[in-house]
Design a protein around this motif. Structure first.
Motif, PDB file in Angstrom:
ATOM      1  N   ASP A  82       2.573   6.507  -7.163  1.00  0.00           N
ATOM      2  CA  ASP A  82       1.695   7.376  -7.669  1.00  0.00           C
ATOM      3  C   ASP A  82       2.078   8.788  -7.944  1.00  0.00           C
ATOM      4  OD1 ASP A  82      -0.226   5.640  -8.056  1.00  0.00           O
ATOM      5  OD2 ASP A  82      -1.425   6.231  -5.982  1.00  0.00           O
ATOM      6  N   ASP A  83       3.355   9.015  -6.919  1.00  0.00           N
ATOM      7  CA  ASP A  83       3.920  10.415  -6.928  1.00  0.00           C
ATOM      8  C   ASP A  83       4.785  10.346  -8.180  1.00  0.00           C
ATOM      9  OD1 ASP A  83       2.720  11.004  -4.748  1.00  0.00           O
ATOM     10  OD2 ASP A  83       4.418  10.458  -3.275  1.00  0.00           O
ATOM     11  N   LEU A  84       5.180   9.424  -8.508  1.00  0.00           N
ATOM     12  CA  LEU A  84       6.260   9.288  -9.614  1.00  0.00           C
ATOM     13  C   LEU A  84       5.675   9.635 -10.868  1.00  0.00           C
ATOM     14  CD1 LEU A  84       8.497   6.236  -8.742  1.00  0.00           C
ATOM     15  CD2 LEU A  84       8.870   8.624  -8.532  1.00  0.00           C
TER      16      LEU A  84
ATOM     17  N   THR B   7       0.916  -1.183  -0.118  1.00  0.00           N
ATOM     18  CA  THR B   7       0.051  -0.027   0.004  1.00  0.00           C
ATOM     19  C   THR B   7       1.018   1.352   0.023  1.00  0.00           C
ATOM     20  OG1 THR B   7      -1.711  -1.015   1.264  1.00  0.00           O
ATOM     21  CG2 THR B   7      -1.755   1.250   1.487  1.00  0.00           C
ATOM     22  N   ILE B   8       1.847   1.170   0.627  1.00  0.00           N
ATOM     23  CA  ILE B   8       2.749   2.597   0.928  1.00  0.00           C
ATOM     24  C   ILE B   8       3.772   2.522  -0.214  1.00  0.00           C
ATOM     25  CG2 ILE B   8       4.635   3.256   2.357  1.00  0.00           C
ATOM     26  CD1 ILE B   8       3.349   2.076   4.719  1.00  0.00           C
ATOM     27  N   ASN B   9       3.977   1.427  -0.598  1.00  0.00           N
ATOM     28  CA  ASN B   9       4.839   1.684  -2.118  1.00  0.00           C
ATOM     29  C   ASN B   9       3.897   1.911  -3.225  1.00  0.00           C
ATOM     30  OD1 ASN B   9       7.151   0.643  -1.134  1.00  0.00           O
ATOM     31  ND2 ASN B   9       6.980  -1.412  -1.402  1.00  0.00           N
ATOM     32  N   ALA B  10       2.599   1.369  -3.174  1.00  0.00           N
ATOM     33  CA  ALA B  10       1.592   2.108  -4.384  1.00  0.00           C
ATOM     34  C   ALA B  10       1.401   3.525  -4.183  1.00  0.00           C
ATOM     35  CB  ALA B  10       0.495   1.247  -4.143  1.00  0.00           C
ATOM     36  N   LYS B  11       1.512   3.967  -3.120  1.00  0.00           N
ATOM     37  CA  LYS B  11       1.283   5.604  -3.106  1.00  0.00           C
ATOM     38  C   LYS B  11       2.509   6.365  -3.425  1.00  0.00           C
ATOM     39  CE  LYS B  11      -1.761   5.296   0.925  1.00  0.00           C
ATOM     40  NZ  LYS B  11      -2.138   5.651   2.401  1.00  0.00           N
ATOM     41  N   ALA B  12       3.543   5.681  -3.293  1.00  0.00           N
ATOM     42  CA  ALA B  12       5.031   6.379  -3.554  1.00  0.00           C
ATOM     43  C   ALA B  12       4.977   6.278  -5.232  1.00  0.00           C
ATOM     44  CB  ALA B  12       6.055   5.741  -3.144  1.00  0.00           C
TER      45      ALA B  12
END
Length: 193
Positions: A191-193, A184-189
């Protein structure tokens, strides 16, 4: 015909149980690795661990008994920019001889294999020639020894290893990574890219 229906039903039940397990958090001491750092520390205190401190990086340190070992240090970590727990690490009591260190590692590896099945990866080797216990311990302290076993589960990964702090103390380390929170946390990161 009834036999085919029975086999299809059995297969569907098995698939449903696998899907359900992939939606569950990895557990540490029976407690799902989930929630905020404060919530999880509270649950660990209820499980018998004593709170010691929280470092500036947001890692909480506790102490207590784990898997038959007294005085283990437990660190509860969140990923950067998140207050959601995703990693638990256990540092077992320090040892100053190779025999005791390896014995504890192998004992824990056996227990983990009984619980989680065969490891996904296992490396136990020395980069330098080491025949006696003193040489083996020295290789570990100089990062010329790799003892790592990884168990991959649908709920997350578990890593057993030998480690050291500076050239003084050697220990067995066990780490749990919850798959749901990490993903979940990696998916949010991403999205930032």
């Amino acid at each position: 015909m009834n036999r085919i229906i029975f086999l299809v039903t059995l297969l569907l039940c098995h698939i449903a149980s696998i899907a359900q397990n992939s939606n569950e958090h990895l557990k540490f001491k029976g407690v799902p690795i989930d929630g905020t750092l404060r919530e999880y520390v509270s649950k660990m205190e209820s499980a018998g661990f004593s709170y010691i401190d929280t470092h500036d990086d947001g890692t909480a340190i506790l102490q207590g008994d784990f898997a038959g070992f007294k005085g283990c240090l437990i660190s509860v970590s969140t990923m950067t920019n998140s207050d959601i727990v995703n990693t638990i690490s256990v540092i077992f009591p320090k040892k100053d001889d190779w025999y005791s260190l390896e014995e504890n590692y192998l004992h824990l590896k056996k227990m983990l294999t009984e619980k989680y099945g065969d490891p996904a990866e296992c490396v136990e080797e020395f980069q330098d020639y080491a025949t006696d216990n003193l040489q083996k311990l020295q290789c570990l302290k100089l990062d010329k020894c790799i003892y790592v076993t990884i168990f991959a589960t649908p709920k997350g990964d578990i890593k057993l290893s030998l480690g050291h702090q500076r050239l003084k103390s050697c220990f067995v380390k066990l780490q749990y990574w919850d798959r749901i929170n990490t993903d979940t946390i990696n998916a949010k990161a991403m999205d930032d890219l």
